[in-house]
Design a protein around this motif. Structure first.
Motif, PDB file in Angstrom:
ATOM      1  N   LEU A 133       0.820  -1.215   0.000  1.00  0.00           N
ATOM      2  CA  LEU A 133       0.000   0.000   0.000  1.00  0.00           C
ATOM      3  C   LEU A 133       0.854   1.265   0.000  1.00  0.00           C
ATOM      4  O   LEU A 133       0.376   2.351  -0.345  1.00  0.00           O
ATOM      5  N   LYS A 174       1.137   3.156  -3.163  1.00  0.00           N
ATOM      6  CA  LYS A 174      -0.109   3.762  -3.666  1.00  0.00           C
ATOM      7  C   LYS A 174      -0.398   5.134  -3.068  1.00  0.00           C
ATOM      8  O   LYS A 174      -1.460   5.692  -3.308  1.00  0.00           O
ATOM      9  N   ASN A 187      -4.175  -5.148  -1.421  1.00  0.00           N
ATOM     10  CA  ASN A 187      -4.366  -4.134  -2.450  1.00  0.00           C
ATOM     11  C   ASN A 187      -5.623  -4.357  -3.279  1.00  0.00           C
ATOM     12  O   ASN A 187      -5.908  -3.599  -4.185  1.00  0.00           O
TER      13      ASN A 187
END
Ligand code: ADP
Ligand code: MG
Length: 235
Positions: free
Chosen positions: A110, A113, A160
């Motif tokens: 993560l 992102k 994810n």
């Protein structure tokens, strides 16, 4: 519409003066939301096929099209971004970072992102709860059993919410009871989220979890078998 299309895929490795044909002109299509098993004996080309689909190796010839993108044409940066967005991995050897806790390992996908830390940790904790590791969040890999480590790696693969999960012999290092628990877990999560799960195995019992069994032999697709789940339950 197929989420994965493989067209005339060939992989030849040079070994000294010889050539090893690991994949021999394979063509396949895979649909969203289904569970596939690549089943075959050791050396049949299963891992080569999976690695090629993940863009970890370049084909000698042929095309791999995932979600309308040509994997074989991407450079390393494009591949890295594509994997972060679309693909989760489960490995036989777990591949966890040894100095990191379970929570940190699961949070990792993560970070790329740009999700805020608080939200990353919340999502990772939820995922660790879902795989039954609520009380092992602060443990490092060395402080967990093989089965628990594989649960962490499953949480990392799914955190994810990728469209595709690749699992290469995911239960190869686990005992029979833990193997069935892991298979129940990854097939349940992938079905709940309508994800495409592709499992590599040489184990007939594991292949029964799939919707479709693709028999691989000598680098070729030997046959494709649609599994009738109701039949298996009756037996
Ligand atoms: P499986 O996963 O089904 O056990 P692999 O895909 O690992 O099989 O290997 C398929 C064939 O390709 C085998 O004959 C193997 O020896 C060969 N092979 C795999 N990787 C390499 C490599 N990097 N260099 C040379 N030969 C390889
Ligand atoms: Mg292999």
């Amino acid at each position: 519409m197929s989420i994965i299309q493989i067209k005339s895929l060939t992989k030849i490795y040079p070994v000294g003066n010889e050539k090893v044909t690991a994949l021999d002109n394979i063509s396949l299509e895979m649909e969203k939301g289904k569970i596939y098993c690549l089943l075959g004996t050791s050396g049949s080309g299963k891992s080569t096929l999976l690695n090629m689909m993940a863009g970890l190796e370049k084909p000698t010839k042929g095309q791999i099209i995932i979600k309308n993108s040509h994997i074989e044409k991407m450079n390393e940066n494009q591949l890295a971004r594509f994997r972060q967005k679309n693909i989760g991995f489960v490995f036989q050897s777990y591949n966890l970072l040894p100095a990191f806790t379970a929570l940190e390992n699961v949070t990792l996908p993560l970070i790329f992102k740009k999700i805020p830390k608080r939200i990353r940790e919340k999502r990772a904790k939820e995922m660790l709860c879902a795989v039954g590791l609520k009380d092992r969040i602060k443990h490092t890999p060395a402080q967990m059993s093989g089965g628990q480590q594989q649960r962490v790696s499953i949480a990392r693969a799914f955190v994810n919410n990728p469209d595709i999960i690749f699992a290469d012999e995911p239960t190869g290092n686990l005992d029979t009871k833990t193997t069935l628990e892991m298979m129940d877990l990854i097939t349940k999560i992938s079905k709940e989220n309508n994800q495409t799960l592709i499992i590599v195995t040489h184990d007939l019992e594991i292949s029964e979890y799939a919707d479709v069994i693709i028999h691989i032999r000598d680098g070729k697709v030997d046959s494709i078998e649609q599994v009738n789940k109701k039949m298996i339950e009756k037996i």
